[in-house]
Design an enzyme around this catalytic site. Structure first.
Site, PDB file in Angstrom:
ATOM      1  N   HIS A 119       0.848  -1.180   0.000  1.00  0.00           N
ATOM      2  CA  HIS A 119       0.000   0.000   0.000  1.00  0.00           C
ATOM      3  C   HIS A 119       0.888   1.237   0.000  1.00  0.00           C
ATOM      4  O   HIS A 119       2.067   1.174   0.329  1.00  0.00           O
ATOM      5  CB  HIS A 119      -0.957   0.006   1.196  1.00  0.00           C
ATOM      6  CG  HIS A 119      -0.266   0.049   2.514  1.00  0.00           C
ATOM      7  ND1 HIS A 119       0.301  -1.060   3.092  1.00  0.00           N
ATOM      8  CD2 HIS A 119      -0.048   1.068   3.378  1.00  0.00           C
ATOM      9  CE1 HIS A 119       0.832  -0.729   4.255  1.00  0.00           C
ATOM     10  NE2 HIS A 119       0.645   0.561   4.449  1.00  0.00           N
ATOM     11  N   ARG A 177      10.122  -0.288   2.231  1.00  0.00           N
ATOM     12  CA  ARG A 177       9.906   0.688   1.161  1.00  0.00           C
ATOM     13  C   ARG A 177      10.567   0.210  -0.122  1.00  0.00           C
ATOM     14  O   ARG A 177      11.694  -0.272  -0.083  1.00  0.00           O
ATOM     15  CB  ARG A 177      10.474   2.043   1.574  1.00  0.00           C
ATOM     16  CG  ARG A 177       9.761   2.657   2.748  1.00  0.00           C
ATOM     17  CD  ARG A 177      10.417   3.979   3.144  1.00  0.00           C
ATOM     18  NE  ARG A 177       9.786   4.516   4.316  1.00  0.00           N
ATOM     19  CZ  ARG A 177      10.157   4.242   5.561  1.00  0.00           C
ATOM     20  NH1 ARG A 177      11.198   3.457   5.785  1.00  0.00           N
ATOM     21  NH2 ARG A 177       9.521   4.761   6.588  1.00  0.00           N
TER      22      ARG A 177
END
Length: 160
Positions: free
Chosen positions: A41, A60
């Site tokens: 997400h 990330r």
């Protein structure tokens, strides 16, 4: 969305392509969605409170200047087609609502008036100024509510 992302990352970023594979949602103030563990997400803009269970797997891979760890992402994530789980608030009384998620680790409560709260949690003041048990709090401040302690939270009416 693609043109906006490209303007923020003109040198190119794999996240621009990845956005074709994700659900794209625009939330209105007060709207809440639930994203389960190991689901890719991204948050793009606006004010947001992200609540997580204790974890060490914030990974990330795109749309950031921070460290990227693609190998770990590919190892952890579930890549399954899935819709968005919207969470509807349950009214608790005047100016209060609670969001319950399909996990036991946490709940989220909003309070829009003077109120007493009890239990362990973290309060975030998103607008205006206020106070709790003699401690002043302002917009963007967080307040820890220790387990079993009652806190009387007051907010300035004109800031709501």
């Amino acid at each position: 969305l693609i043109l906006s992302l490209e303007s923020h990352f003109p040198e190119g970023d794999v996240g621009i392509f990845l956005s074709f594979l994700l659900n794209y949602e625009r939330l209105q103030p007060g709207e809440v969605i639930f994203t389960g563990p190991n689901v890719v997400h991204a948050y793009l803009s606006g004010e947001l409170v992200e609540v997580m269970a204790p974890s060490d797997n914030v990974v990330r891979v795109a749309l950031t200047s921070k460290y990227r760890d693609t190998a770990t992402l590919l190892q952890l994530c579930k890549f399954e087609p899935k819709g968005v789980t919207r969470v509807t608030p349950r009214p608790l009384g005047v100016g209060q609502a609670e969001y319950r998620f399909p996990v036991r680790e946490f709940r989220f409560r909003t309070i829009r008036i003077d109120a007493e709260v009890e239990g362990f949690g973290v309060a975030f003041l998103l607008h205006g100024r206020g106070g709790a048990n003699g401690v002043e709090i302002g917009c963007g401040d967080a307040l820890l509510i220790p387990h079993g302690e009652r806190m009387n939270i007051q907010l300035e009416a004109e800031s709501l």
